[in-house]
Design a protein around this motif. Structure first.
Motif, PDB file in Angstrom:
ATOM      1  N   PRO A  45       0.839  -1.207   0.000  1.00  0.00           N
ATOM      2  CA  PRO A  45       0.000   0.000   0.000  1.00  0.00           C
ATOM      3  C   PRO A  45       0.870   1.251   0.000  1.00  0.00           C
ATOM      4  O   PRO A  45       1.997   1.232   0.518  1.00  0.00           O
ATOM      5  CB  PRO A  45      -0.790  -0.118   1.302  1.00  0.00           C
ATOM      6  N   LYS A  46       0.358   2.314  -0.573  1.00  0.00           N
ATOM      7  CA  LYS A  46       1.093   3.583  -0.633  1.00  0.00           C
ATOM      8  C   LYS A  46       1.500   4.009   0.778  1.00  0.00           C
ATOM      9  O   LYS A  46       0.717   3.921   1.717  1.00  0.00           O
ATOM     10  CB  LYS A  46       0.197   4.654  -1.268  1.00  0.00           C
ATOM     11  N   ASP A  47       2.752   4.433   0.916  1.00  0.00           N
ATOM     12  CA  ASP A  47       3.323   4.907   2.179  1.00  0.00           C
ATOM     13  C   ASP A  47       3.403   3.829   3.260  1.00  0.00           C
ATOM     14  O   ASP A  47       3.517   4.145   4.439  1.00  0.00           O
ATOM     15  CB  ASP A  47       2.550   6.122   2.715  1.00  0.00           C
ATOM     16  N   TYR A  48       3.331   2.559   2.880  1.00  0.00           N
ATOM     17  CA  TYR A  48       3.445   1.482   3.868  1.00  0.00           C
ATOM     18  C   TYR A  48       4.911   1.288   4.220  1.00  0.00           C
ATOM     19  O   TYR A  48       5.753   1.134   3.341  1.00  0.00           O
ATOM     20  CB  TYR A  48       2.870   0.170   3.320  1.00  0.00           C
ATOM     21  N   ASP A  49       5.219   1.296   5.502  1.00  0.00           N
ATOM     22  CA  ASP A  49       6.594   1.120   5.963  1.00  0.00           C
ATOM     23  C   ASP A  49       6.716  -0.255   6.618  1.00  0.00           C
ATOM     24  O   ASP A  49       6.318  -0.444   7.773  1.00  0.00           O
ATOM     25  CB  ASP A  49       6.963   2.226   6.954  1.00  0.00           C
ATOM     26  N   ILE A  50       7.257  -1.194   5.878  1.00  0.00           N
ATOM     27  CA  ILE A  50       7.385  -2.564   6.366  1.00  0.00           C
ATOM     28  C   ILE A  50       8.339  -2.638   7.560  1.00  0.00           C
ATOM     29  O   ILE A  50       8.220  -3.525   8.402  1.00  0.00           O
ATOM     30  CB  ILE A  50       7.807  -3.518   5.224  1.00  0.00           C
ATOM     31  N   ASP A  51       9.246  -1.675   7.678  1.00  0.00           N
ATOM     32  CA  ASP A  51      10.171  -1.654   8.809  1.00  0.00           C
ATOM     33  C   ASP A  51       9.435  -1.327  10.107  1.00  0.00           C
ATOM     34  O   ASP A  51       9.765  -1.859  11.160  1.00  0.00           O
ATOM     35  CB  ASP A  51      11.288  -0.635   8.570  1.00  0.00           C
ATOM     36  N   ILE A  52       8.448  -0.489  10.041  1.00  0.00           N
ATOM     37  CA  ILE A  52       7.688  -0.095  11.233  1.00  0.00           C
ATOM     38  C   ILE A  52       6.542  -1.069  11.499  1.00  0.00           C
ATOM     39  O   ILE A  52       6.325  -1.483  12.630  1.00  0.00           O
ATOM     40  CB  ILE A  52       7.105   1.333  11.060  1.00  0.00           C
ATOM     41  N   LYS A  53       5.823  -1.452  10.455  1.00  0.00           N
ATOM     42  CA  LYS A  53       4.607  -2.262  10.628  1.00  0.00           C
ATOM     43  C   LYS A  53       4.827  -3.753  10.433  1.00  0.00           C
ATOM     44  O   LYS A  53       4.004  -4.558  10.848  1.00  0.00           O
ATOM     45  CB  LYS A  53       3.529  -1.782   9.664  1.00  0.00           C
ATOM     46  N   GLY A  54       5.888  -4.135   9.766  1.00  0.00           N
ATOM     47  CA  GLY A  54       6.135  -5.548   9.515  1.00  0.00           C
ATOM     48  C   GLY A  54       5.358  -6.060   8.316  1.00  0.00           C
ATOM     49  O   GLY A  54       4.819  -5.286   7.524  1.00  0.00           O
ATOM     50  N   ALA A  55       5.318  -7.363   8.202  1.00  0.00           N
ATOM     51  CA  ALA A  55       4.630  -8.007   7.082  1.00  0.00           C
ATOM     52  C   ALA A  55       3.148  -7.643   7.100  1.00  0.00           C
ATOM     53  O   ALA A  55       2.622  -7.171   8.103  1.00  0.00           O
ATOM     54  CB  ALA A  55       4.793  -9.518   7.189  1.00  0.00           C
ATOM     55  N   LEU A  56       2.505  -7.899   5.967  1.00  0.00           N
ATOM     56  CA  LEU A  56       1.073  -7.616   5.918  1.00  0.00           C
ATOM     57  C   LEU A  56       0.326  -8.739   5.221  1.00  0.00           C
ATOM     58  O   LEU A  56       0.893  -9.522   4.466  1.00  0.00           O
ATOM     59  CB  LEU A  56       0.786  -6.272   5.257  1.00  0.00           C
ATOM     60  N   LEU A  57      -0.961  -8.772   5.508  1.00  0.00           N
ATOM     61  CA  LEU A  57      -1.849  -9.763   4.929  1.00  0.00           C
ATOM     62  C   LEU A  57      -3.048  -9.043   4.347  1.00  0.00           C
ATOM     63  O   LEU A  57      -3.674  -8.228   5.032  1.00  0.00           O
ATOM     64  CB  LEU A  57      -2.305 -10.753   6.009  1.00  0.00           C
ATOM     65  N   ILE A  58      -3.334  -9.320   3.088  1.00  0.00           N
ATOM     66  CA  ILE A  58      -4.526  -8.759   2.459  1.00  0.00           C
ATOM     67  C   ILE A  58      -5.572  -9.861   2.454  1.00  0.00           C
ATOM     68  O   ILE A  58      -5.354 -10.946   1.924  1.00  0.00           O
ATOM     69  CB  ILE A  58      -4.231  -8.256   1.038  1.00  0.00           C
ATOM     70  N   LYS A  59      -6.691  -9.551   3.089  1.00  0.00           N
ATOM     71  CA  LYS A  59      -7.782 -10.518   3.268  1.00  0.00           C
ATOM     72  C   LYS A  59      -9.093  -9.812   2.929  1.00  0.00           C
ATOM     73  O   LYS A  59      -9.495  -8.895   3.639  1.00  0.00           O
ATOM     74  CB  LYS A  59      -7.789 -10.990   4.718  1.00  0.00           C
ATOM     75  N   GLU A  60      -9.706 -10.239   1.835  1.00  0.00           N
ATOM     76  CA  GLU A  60     -10.988  -9.641   1.432  1.00  0.00           C
ATOM     77  C   GLU A  60     -10.909  -8.112   1.375  1.00  0.00           C
ATOM     78  O   GLU A  60     -11.742  -7.411   1.929  1.00  0.00           O
ATOM     79  CB  GLU A  60     -12.091 -10.078   2.388  1.00  0.00           C
ATOM     80  N   ASN A  61      -9.871  -7.594   0.747  1.00  0.00           N
ATOM     81  CA  ASN A  61      -9.640  -6.154   0.603  1.00  0.00           C
ATOM     82  C   ASN A  61      -9.397  -5.436   1.923  1.00  0.00           C
ATOM     83  O   ASN A  61      -9.421  -4.220   1.988  1.00  0.00           O
ATOM     84  CB  ASN A  61     -10.787  -5.481  -0.163  1.00  0.00           C
ATOM     85  N   LYS A  62      -9.189  -6.190   2.995  1.00  0.00           N
ATOM     86  CA  LYS A  62      -8.818  -5.605   4.280  1.00  0.00           C
ATOM     87  C   LYS A  62      -7.348  -5.921   4.509  1.00  0.00           C
ATOM     88  O   LYS A  62      -6.873  -7.004   4.181  1.00  0.00           O
ATOM     89  CB  LYS A  62      -9.673  -6.217   5.398  1.00  0.00           C
ATOM     90  N   ILE A  63      -6.625  -4.962   5.080  1.00  0.00           N
ATOM     91  CA  ILE A  63      -5.197  -5.149   5.316  1.00  0.00           C
ATOM     92  C   ILE A  63      -4.955  -5.356   6.805  1.00  0.00           C
ATOM     93  O   ILE A  63      -5.346  -4.525   7.630  1.00  0.00           O
ATOM     94  CB  ILE A  63      -4.390  -3.944   4.800  1.00  0.00           C
ATOM     95  N   LEU A  64      -4.325  -6.486   7.119  1.00  0.00           N
ATOM     96  CA  LEU A  64      -3.870  -6.763   8.479  1.00  0.00           C
ATOM     97  C   LEU A  64      -2.363  -6.596   8.472  1.00  0.00           C
ATOM     98  O   LEU A  64      -1.691  -7.096   7.571  1.00  0.00           O
ATOM     99  CB  LEU A  64      -4.236  -8.183   8.899  1.00  0.00           C
ATOM    100  N   THR A  65      -1.829  -5.922   9.479  1.00  0.00           N
ATOM    101  CA  THR A  65      -0.393  -5.667   9.509  1.00  0.00           C
ATOM    102  C   THR A  65       0.244  -6.262  10.751  1.00  0.00           C
ATOM    103  O   THR A  65      -0.414  -6.504  11.758  1.00  0.00           O
ATOM    104  CB  THR A  65      -0.098  -4.155   9.471  1.00  0.00           C
ATOM    105  N   GLY A  66       1.546  -6.496  10.653  1.00  0.00           N
ATOM    106  CA  GLY A  66       2.339  -6.906  11.792  1.00  0.00           C
ATOM    107  C   GLY A  66       1.780  -8.097  12.544  1.00  0.00           C
ATOM    108  O   GLY A  66       1.474  -9.134  11.972  1.00  0.00           O
ATOM    109  N   TYR A  67       1.627  -7.906  13.852  1.00  0.00           N
ATOM    110  CA  TYR A  67       1.191  -9.016  14.701  1.00  0.00           C
ATOM    111  C   TYR A  67      -0.204  -9.501  14.333  1.00  0.00           C
ATOM    112  O   TYR A  67      -0.503 -10.692  14.460  1.00  0.00           O
ATOM    113  CB  TYR A  67       1.287  -8.649  16.195  1.00  0.00           C
ATOM    114  N   GLU A  68      -1.070  -8.601  13.857  1.00  0.00           N
ATOM    115  CA  GLU A  68      -2.421  -9.022  13.486  1.00  0.00           C
ATOM    116  C   GLU A  68      -2.394  -9.952  12.274  1.00  0.00           C
ATOM    117  O   GLU A  68      -3.155 -10.916  12.211  1.00  0.00           O
ATOM    118  CB  GLU A  68      -3.301  -7.805  13.196  1.00  0.00           C
TER     119      GLU A  68
END
Length: 122
Positions: A45-68
């Motif tokens: 996603p635009k302006d997403y910082d993987i260093d701060i938020k960690g990995a991400l998961l896209i699920k049904e157009n919803k984005i879960l980040t980091g620990y979630e």
């Protein structure tokens, strides 16, 4: 799980890379797509910082980040065919443990990338 999941991670991080490899080969999650953010940073996603938020998961157009993201994935793994993935599943299927431990993983990622001489930013 009937909906497609997209897991985006940092392929230079050995911890992230091992988790992604285990997910792809041993998790028995049929609807998960694994992507290395370093190969395709435009998919973040635009302006997403993987260093701060960690990995991400896209699920049904919803984005879960980091620990979630990790917590959700681990809650979906039912019968992994790998002992390490079973341990990861047990630890991170708890939201409380995920939230507590994930910042430590981010620090370990930063340290490991610095030792490898790899930028923590994508």
């Amino acid at each position: 799980m009937t909906n497609k999941l997209i897991f985006i991670y940092d392929g230079e991080c050995p911890f992230c890379n091992k988790f992604a490899e285990l997910l792809e080969l041993k998790s028995n999650l049929p609807e998960i797509q694994i992507k290395d953010a370093r190969d395709k940073p435009s998919e973040l996603p635009k302006d997403y910082d993987i260093d701060i938020k960690g990995a991400l998961l896209i699920k049904e157009n919803k984005i879960l980040t980091g620990y979630e993201a990790i917590n959700f994935i681990c809650s979906q793994i039912k019968a992994p065919s790998d002992a390490l993935l079973e341990v990861i599943k047990i630890i991170f299927r708890s939201k409380k443990r995920s939230k507590l431990l994930f910042p430590i993983l981010l620090l370990a990622r930063r340290f490991t990338l610095m030792v490898k001489g790899v930028s923590i930013k994508l």
